[in-house]
Design a protein around this motif. Structure first.
Motif, mmCIF file in Angstrom:
data_model
loop_
_atom_site.group_PDB
_atom_site.id
_atom_site.type_symbol
_atom_site.label_atom_id
_atom_site.label_comp_id
_atom_site.label_asym_id
_atom_site.label_seq_id
_atom_site.Cartn_x
_atom_site.Cartn_y
_atom_site.Cartn_z
ATOM 1 N N VAL A 287 -44.203 -3.801 10.812
ATOM 2 C CA VAL A 287 -43.629 -3.617 9.387
ATOM 3 C C VAL A 287 -42.680 -4.756 9.143
ATOM 4 O O VAL A 287 -42.880 -5.842 8.579
ATOM 5 N N SER A 288 -41.807 -4.131 9.635
ATOM 6 C CA SER A 288 -40.740 -5.058 9.105
ATOM 7 C C SER A 288 -40.570 -6.721 9.592
ATOM 8 O O SER A 288 -40.652 -7.462 9.631
ATOM 9 N N TRP A 289 -40.812 -6.232 11.376
ATOM 10 C CA TRP A 289 -41.138 -7.741 11.703
ATOM 11 C C TRP A 289 -42.627 -8.704 11.182
ATOM 12 O O TRP A 289 -42.241 -9.965 10.768
ATOM 13 N N ALA B 8 -43.485 -13.229 8.187
ATOM 14 C CA ALA B 8 -44.410 -14.056 7.162
ATOM 15 C C ALA B 8 -44.986 -15.269 7.190
ATOM 16 O O ALA B 8 -45.966 -15.704 7.144
ATOM 17 N N VAL B 9 -43.304 -16.172 6.981
ATOM 18 C CA VAL B 9 -43.523 -17.689 7.450
ATOM 19 C C VAL B 9 -44.287 -17.683 8.630
ATOM 20 O O VAL B 9 -44.918 -19.339 8.128
ATOM 21 N N SER C 175 -52.921 -3.443 11.731
ATOM 22 C CA SER C 175 -52.232 -2.815 12.947
ATOM 23 C C SER C 175 -51.219 -1.250 12.653
ATOM 24 O O SER C 175 -51.594 -0.508 13.323
ATOM 25 N N ALA C 176 -50.103 -1.936 11.860
ATOM 26 C CA ALA C 176 -48.929 -0.946 11.947
ATOM 27 C C ALA C 176 -48.995 0.338 10.237
ATOM 28 O O ALA C 176 -49.044 1.708 11.028
ATOM 29 N N ALA C 177 -50.459 -0.140 9.354
ATOM 30 C CA ALA C 177 -51.716 1.438 9.123
ATOM 31 C C ALA C 177 -51.821 1.816 10.482
ATOM 32 O O ALA C 177 -51.982 3.066 9.844
#
Length: 96
Positions: free
Chosen positions: A55-57, A62-63, A72-74
């Motif tokens: 999530v942090s990555w 995001a750019v 996938s994180a969810a």
């Protein structure tokens, strides 16, 4: 497990670009949780740690479209809540 499968479209999306290596490195840790199915506590901890890192990555990257890995994180967080032990209990393989 569904998290590695959910990451495949994101990986294929990013491989043709200039930042393809980042996409490959992002997907690599997703192979770890399925290998830990025999150890329910370690499995859950690995899922949560990898999901939070993903999530942090995804937010930081995001750019370059790293947000495609958020599903996938969810799924990793849901897998940590379900865990392999609960599936074995439901099938009657483990008795409490």
């Amino acid at each position: 497990m569904g998290a590695p499968a959910a990451a495949v479209p994101g990986l294929l999306h990013g491989l043709d670009g200039y930042y393809g290596g980042f996409f490959v490195l992002t997907v690599m840790p997703l192979a770890l949780p399925p290998l830990l199915g025999r150890f329910p506590k370690v499995f859950a901890q690995a899922c949560v740690v990898i999901a939070l890192a993903l999530v942090s990555w995804s937010v930081i990257g995001a750019v370059i479209a790293m947000y495609v890995f958020l599903p996938s994180a969810a799924l990793l967080l849901l897998a940590a809540a379900a865990g392999p032990r609960r599936a074995a209990l439901a099938q009657g393989r483990i008795q409490q």
